[in-house]
Scaffold this motif. Structure first.
Motif, PDB file in Angstrom:
ATOM      1  N   THR A  80      33.130  36.823 -42.555  1.00 49.29           N
ATOM      2  CA  THR A  80      33.940  37.735 -43.093  1.00 49.29           C
ATOM      3  C   THR A  80      33.099  38.917 -43.806  1.00 49.29           C
ATOM      4  O   THR A  80      32.015  38.418 -44.310  1.00 49.29           O
ATOM      5  CB  THR A  80      35.052  37.348 -43.947  1.00 49.29           C
ATOM      6  OG1 THR A  80      35.710  38.572 -44.431  1.00 49.29           O
ATOM      7  CG2 THR A  80      34.585  36.530 -44.702  1.00 49.29           C
ATOM      8  N   SER A  81      33.520  40.215 -43.774  1.00 54.72           N
ATOM      9  CA  SER A  81      32.962  41.199 -44.522  1.00 54.72           C
ATOM     10  C   SER A  81      33.324  41.333 -45.821  1.00 54.72           C
ATOM     11  O   SER A  81      32.789  42.139 -46.770  1.00 54.72           O
ATOM     12  CB  SER A  81      32.854  42.427 -43.713  1.00 54.72           C
ATOM     13  OG  SER A  81      34.184  42.800 -43.444  1.00 54.72           O
ATOM     14  N   GLU A  82      34.411  40.558 -46.314  1.00 50.16           N
ATOM     15  CA  GLU A  82      35.009  40.615 -47.513  1.00 50.16           C
ATOM     16  C   GLU A  82      34.196  40.192 -48.624  1.00 50.16           C
ATOM     17  O   GLU A  82      33.147  39.203 -48.262  1.00 50.16           O
ATOM     18  CB  GLU A  82      36.147  39.877 -47.439  1.00 50.16           C
ATOM     19  CG  GLU A  82      37.366  40.646 -46.479  1.00 50.16           C
ATOM     20  CD  GLU A  82      38.545  39.709 -46.475  1.00 50.16           C
ATOM     21  OE1 GLU A  82      38.879  38.852 -47.293  1.00 50.16           O
ATOM     22  OE2 GLU A  82      39.647  40.217 -45.729  1.00 50.16           O
ATOM     23  N   GLU A 138      34.434  35.031 -50.944  1.00 46.52           N
ATOM     24  CA  GLU A 138      34.190  33.911 -49.945  1.00 46.52           C
ATOM     25  C   GLU A 138      35.371  32.812 -50.629  1.00 46.52           C
ATOM     26  O   GLU A 138      35.607  32.751 -51.655  1.00 46.52           O
ATOM     27  CB  GLU A 138      32.875  33.266 -50.094  1.00 46.52           C
ATOM     28  CG  GLU A 138      31.763  34.360 -49.397  1.00 46.52           C
ATOM     29  CD  GLU A 138      30.393  33.650 -49.478  1.00 46.52           C
ATOM     30  OE1 GLU A 138      29.616  33.938 -48.420  1.00 46.52           O
ATOM     31  OE2 GLU A 138      29.831  33.401 -50.563  1.00 46.52           O
ATOM     32  N   SER A 149      35.625  30.574 -45.506  1.00 47.62           N
ATOM     33  CA  SER A 149      35.136  32.128 -44.972  1.00 47.62           C
ATOM     34  C   SER A 149      33.985  32.337 -45.884  1.00 47.62           C
ATOM     35  O   SER A 149      34.000  32.266 -47.000  1.00 47.62           O
ATOM     36  CB  SER A 149      36.411  33.129 -45.741  1.00 47.62           C
ATOM     37  OG  SER A 149      37.538  32.836 -44.964  1.00 47.62           O
ATOM     38  N   ARG A 196      30.335  35.103 -45.850  1.00 50.04           N
ATOM     39  CA  ARG A 196      29.770  36.376 -45.418  1.00 50.04           C
ATOM     40  C   ARG A 196      28.617  36.396 -44.420  1.00 50.04           C
ATOM     41  O   ARG A 196      28.443  37.178 -43.530  1.00 50.04           O
ATOM     42  CB  ARG A 196      29.310  37.224 -46.888  1.00 50.04           C
ATOM     43  CG  ARG A 196      30.189  37.867 -47.712  1.00 50.04           C
ATOM     44  CD  ARG A 196      29.732  38.863 -48.809  1.00 50.04           C
ATOM     45  NE  ARG A 196      28.913  37.877 -49.738  1.00 50.04           N
ATOM     46  CZ  ARG A 196      29.471  37.319 -50.789  1.00 50.04           C
ATOM     47  NH1 ARG A 196      30.474  37.275 -50.930  1.00 50.04           N
ATOM     48  NH2 ARG A 196      28.783  36.779 -51.573  1.00 50.04           N
TER      49      ARG A 196
END
Length: 239
Positions: free
Chosen positions: A97-99, A102, A114, A116
């Motif tokens: 994920t780019s969020e 984590e 999740s 990066r």
């Protein structure tokens, strides 16, 4: 100490039981450690003689545990692996994920991590922290519930969460209980067994007859639960 059985040299650790009388107790652990518990006043020759008499049984236990270890594959921390939590298996799903945040979540029967950037080390670290967080919450809750059965405990014992290689838990002479966060991968009844075991040590620090009587009072079928937990040990400690 060690002895020979056939062509194999078997090494064991002797643990002295203070103020204990009676026979030598032998335990073969799933990680193939052999622990021999004996009365403090027993000499090494007496202990070695007792262990040799159980040589065949020790050899067979080691053989069976080694066979189980052969079939355990090292964790790669990739999607599709199975990981335990409270006795159930969950399929690992690694999501890139780019969020910024984590995370680890239980979603629809899957353990979703999740990250990066995908990588075994990062996934492992996130899972380790998640297990520790869940362990802390569950262990404290179960300790409070089980204290209602442990009528001999006058003051709520302090609880420490510490990763250990081969132990589920321990109790210090001053009554501080230490639990392995890996234990949170086992069923709740197994967690209760370990906590009750350590609570019994507050009353009786050695594995005496009084200790086992007390254990049977608070958990009548503890032997069956212990056997179940020992059977999961290789799977849990390899994760």
């Amino acid at each position: 100490m060690s002895f020979h059985y056939g062509e194999e040299q078997i090494t064991f650790e002797r643990v002295k039981r203070l103020h204990a009388k009676g026979k030598v107790l032998i335990k073969v652990h799933p990680d193939c450690r052999v622990i021999v518990s004996s009365p403090e006043d027993a000499c090494n020759e007496e202990v070695l003689s007792a262990v040799k008499k159980r040589g065949r049984w020790i050899h067979e236990q080691l053989r069976d545990f080694r066979k189980k270890l052969e079939f355990i594959s090292p964790r790669r921390y990739v999607s599709g692996e199975s990981h335990y939590y409270l006795g159930k298996q969950y399929v690992l799903k690694v999501v890139e994920t780019s969020e910024q945040v984590e995370s680890v979540k239980l979603l629809r029967g899957k353990l979703e991590v999740s990250v990066r950037t995908k990588g075994a080390d990062r996934v492992r670290d996130l899972l380790t922290e998640w297990y520790k967080s869940r362990a802390k919450e569950i262990f404290y809750r179960r300790l409070d519930a089980l204290l209602e059965q442990a009528l001999w405990v006058e003051v709520r014992p302090s609880l420490r969460i510490l990763t250990m290689q081969t132990q589920w838990g321990s109790c210090s002479p001053k009554g501080r209980i230490t639990l392995n966060p890996q234990l949170v991968k086992a069923p709740r009844e197994c967690i209760d067994y370990v906590i009750l075991h350590e609570l019994c040590h507050i009353a009786e620090h050695n594995h005496s007859e009084r200790f086992y009587r007390l254990m049977s009072q608070v958990m009548p079928k503890w032997e069956r639960t212990k056997e179940s937990l020992d059977g999961m040990a290789n799977l849990i400690f390899s994760a």
